[in-house]
Design a protein around this motif. Structure first.
Motif, PDB file in Angstrom:
ATOM      1  N   TYR A  31     -14.510  -9.062  -6.761  1.00 34.13           N
ATOM      2  CA  TYR A  31     -13.345  -8.316  -6.299  1.00 34.13           C
ATOM      3  C   TYR A  31     -12.036  -8.939  -6.757  1.00 34.13           C
ATOM      4  N   ALA A  32     -11.146  -8.110  -7.266  1.00 32.56           N
ATOM      5  CA  ALA A  32      -9.750  -8.509  -7.363  1.00 32.56           C
ATOM      6  C   ALA A  32      -9.147  -8.355  -5.971  1.00 32.56           C
ATOM      7  N   VAL A  33      -8.246  -9.257  -5.608  1.00 35.43           N
ATOM      8  CA  VAL A  33      -7.667  -9.253  -4.261  1.00 35.43           C
ATOM      9  C   VAL A  33      -6.154  -9.318  -4.357  1.00 35.43           C
ATOM     10  N   ALA A  34      -5.515  -8.635  -3.455  1.00 41.73           N
ATOM     11  CA  ALA A  34      -4.055  -8.649  -3.409  1.00 41.73           C
ATOM     12  C   ALA A  34      -3.572  -8.828  -1.972  1.00 41.73           C
ATOM     13  N   TRP A  35      -2.387  -9.360  -1.869  1.00 43.48           N
ATOM     14  CA  TRP A  35      -1.648  -9.350  -0.610  1.00 43.48           C
ATOM     15  C   TRP A  35      -0.568  -8.284  -0.732  1.00 43.48           C
ATOM     16  N   ILE A  36      -0.569  -7.400   0.224  1.00 44.43           N
ATOM     17  CA  ILE A  36       0.338  -6.259   0.229  1.00 44.43           C
ATOM     18  C   ILE A  36       1.074  -6.265   1.558  1.00 44.43           C
ATOM     19  N   ARG A  37       2.375  -6.068   1.521  1.00 47.07           N
ATOM     20  CA  ARG A  37       3.134  -6.121   2.766  1.00 47.07           C
ATOM     21  C   ARG A  37       3.851  -4.800   3.026  1.00 47.07           C
ATOM     22  N   ARG A  44       4.851   0.287   1.233  1.00 48.23           N
ATOM     23  CA  ARG A  44       4.025  -0.891   0.995  1.00 48.23           C
ATOM     24  C   ARG A  44       4.396  -1.512  -0.348  1.00 48.23           C
ATOM     25  N   GLU A  45       4.361  -2.813  -0.381  1.00 48.23           N
ATOM     26  CA  GLU A  45       4.737  -3.550  -1.591  1.00 48.23           C
ATOM     27  C   GLU A  45       3.661  -4.568  -1.921  1.00 48.23           C
ATOM     28  N   LEU A  46       3.158  -4.516  -3.138  1.00 48.69           N
ATOM     29  CA  LEU A  46       2.186  -5.520  -3.565  1.00 48.69           C
ATOM     30  C   LEU A  46       2.941  -6.802  -3.870  1.00 48.69           C
ATOM     31  N   VAL A  47       2.605  -7.841  -3.156  1.00 47.50           N
ATOM     32  CA  VAL A  47       3.318  -9.109  -3.258  1.00 47.50           C
ATOM     33  C   VAL A  47       2.681 -10.025  -4.304  1.00 47.50           C
ATOM     34  N   ALA A  48       1.370 -10.130  -4.257  1.00 46.51           N
ATOM     35  CA  ALA A  48       0.657 -11.018  -5.174  1.00 46.51           C
ATOM     36  C   ALA A  48      -0.765 -10.508  -5.341  1.00 46.51           C
ATOM     37  N   ALA A  49      -1.334 -10.783  -6.497  1.00 46.23           N
ATOM     38  CA  ALA A  49      -2.710 -10.376  -6.772  1.00 46.23           C
ATOM     39  C   ALA A  49      -3.400 -11.455  -7.582  1.00 46.23           C
ATOM     40  N   ILE A  50      -4.726 -11.483  -7.466  1.00 48.53           N
ATOM     41  CA  ILE A  50      -5.501 -12.477  -8.196  1.00 48.53           C
ATOM     42  C   ILE A  50      -6.783 -11.832  -8.689  1.00 48.53           C
ATOM     43  N   SER A  51      -7.163 -12.172  -9.901  1.00 52.08           N
ATOM     44  CA  SER A  51      -8.379 -11.616 -10.479  1.00 52.08           C
ATOM     45  C   SER A  51      -9.602 -12.225  -9.814  1.00 52.08           C
ATOM     46  N   TRP A  52     -10.760 -11.632 -10.086  1.00 52.51           N
ATOM     47  CA  TRP A  52     -11.963 -12.117  -9.412  1.00 52.51           C
ATOM     48  C   TRP A  52     -12.317 -13.529  -9.853  1.00 52.51           C
ATOM     49  N   THR A  53     -11.926 -13.916 -11.053  1.00 50.86           N
ATOM     50  CA  THR A  53     -12.202 -15.286 -11.504  1.00 50.86           C
ATOM     51  C   THR A  53     -11.164 -16.266 -10.992  1.00 50.86           C
ATOM     52  N   GLY A  54     -10.007 -15.736 -10.586  1.00 48.56           N
ATOM     53  CA  GLY A  54      -8.907 -16.606 -10.179  1.00 48.56           C
ATOM     54  C   GLY A  54      -8.043 -17.058 -11.329  1.00 48.56           C
ATOM     55  N   LYS A  55      -8.387 -16.659 -12.547  1.00 47.91           N
ATOM     56  CA  LYS A  55      -7.650 -17.134 -13.717  1.00 47.91           C
ATOM     57  C   LYS A  55      -6.371 -16.358 -13.964  1.00 47.91           C
ATOM     58  N   LYS A  86      12.218 -16.131   3.589  1.00 49.46           N
ATOM     59  CA  LYS A  86      13.497 -15.489   3.823  1.00 49.46           C
ATOM     60  C   LYS A  86      13.322 -14.373   4.861  1.00 49.46           C
ATOM     61  N   PRO A  87      14.366 -13.999   5.551  1.00 49.07           N
ATOM     62  CA  PRO A  87      14.239 -12.901   6.528  1.00 49.07           C
ATOM     63  C   PRO A  87      13.688 -11.624   5.896  1.00 49.07           C
ATOM     64  N   GLU A  88      13.990 -11.389   4.637  1.00 50.61           N
ATOM     65  CA  GLU A  88      13.491 -10.181   3.975  1.00 50.61           C
ATOM     66  C   GLU A  88      11.994 -10.226   3.671  1.00 50.61           C
ATOM     67  N   ASP A  89      11.362 -11.364   3.927  1.00 54.06           N
ATOM     68  CA  ASP A  89       9.904 -11.451   3.800  1.00 54.06           C
ATOM     69  C   ASP A  89       9.204 -10.947   5.061  1.00 54.06           C
ATOM     70  N   THR A  90       9.964 -10.641   6.087  1.00 46.63           N
ATOM     71  CA  THR A  90       9.379 -10.154   7.337  1.00 46.63           C
ATOM     72  C   THR A  90       8.652  -8.832   7.108  1.00 46.63           C
ATOM     73  N   ALA A  91       7.376  -8.800   7.488  1.00 46.33           N
ATOM     74  CA  ALA A  91       6.546  -7.610   7.268  1.00 46.33           C
ATOM     75  C   ALA A  91       5.170  -7.869   7.852  1.00 46.33           C
ATOM     76  N   VAL A  92       4.380  -6.808   7.886  1.00 43.52           N
ATOM     77  CA  VAL A  92       2.949  -6.965   8.132  1.00 43.52           C
ATOM     78  C   VAL A  92       2.299  -7.167   6.766  1.00 43.52           C
ATOM     79  N   TYR A  93       1.510  -8.219   6.676  1.00 40.14           N
ATOM     80  CA  TYR A  93       0.847  -8.553   5.415  1.00 40.14           C
ATOM     81  C   TYR A  93      -0.637  -8.195   5.509  1.00 40.14           C
ATOM     82  N   TYR A  94      -1.107  -7.471   4.497  1.00 35.35           N
ATOM     83  CA  TYR A  94      -2.494  -7.065   4.420  1.00 35.35           C
ATOM     84  C   TYR A  94      -3.146  -7.699   3.189  1.00 35.35           C
ATOM     85  N   CYS A  95      -4.414  -8.060   3.319  1.00 32.02           N
ATOM     86  CA  CYS A  95      -5.170  -8.384   2.118  1.00 32.02           C
ATOM     87  C   CYS A  95      -6.040  -7.179   1.788  1.00 32.02           C
ATOM     88  N   ALA A  96      -6.198  -6.934   0.518  1.00 34.69           N
ATOM     89  CA  ALA A  96      -6.951  -5.773   0.060  1.00 34.69           C
ATOM     90  C   ALA A  96      -7.717  -6.141  -1.200  1.00 34.69           C
TER      91      ALA A  96
END
Length: 123
Positions: A31-37, A44-55, A86-96
């Motif tokens: 699975y590729a995984v992302a943090w979405i807030r 919704r905003e995709l904040v960061a993502a990582i490939s299944w290998t992590g590379k 930062k205050p603008e990072d305030t959100a609900v964060y989901y992993c997907a």
């Protein structure tokens, strides 16, 4: 795959938090995984993502240099280290996660979602 996020909380601006996403199921390694807030009244905003290998990793511009995504496939875990919050990072964060792509930077490409964890940054 079922995903469970944790690690949210309330911190002052400049502080740090580490979010964790634990997955169940043997296919997590593919699975590729992302943090979405999602902040109130915002898309919704995709904040960061990582490939299944992590590379391969991806960060939205507003968090580059402050957030780091990593994974430990042996522990079925993806983490998001958040520094200099930062205050603008305030959100609900989901992993997907998605098994359809080696990595995806579009929110709608993610099929499996965990429950969110609230991050609040006070000024």
């Amino acid at each position: 795959v079922q995903l469970q996020a944790s690690g949210g909380g309330t911190v002052q601006a400049g502080g740090s938090l580490r979010l964790s996403c634990v997955a169940s199921g043997p296919t997590f390694i593919t699975y590729a995984v992302a943090w979405i807030r999602q902040a109130p009244e915002k898309d919704r905003e995709l904040v960061a993502a990582i490939s299944w290998t992590g590379k391969s990793t991806y960060y939205t511009d507003s968090v580059k240099g402050r957030f780091t995504i990593s994974r430990d496939n042996a522990k079925n875990t993806v983490s998001l280290q958040m520094n200099s919050l930062k205050p603008e990072d305030t959100a609900v964060y989901y992993c997907a996660g998605t098994a359809q792509y080696t990595m995806a930077t579009i929110v709608s490409y993610y099929d499996d979602w965990g429950q969110g964890t609230q991050v609040t940054v006070s000024s």
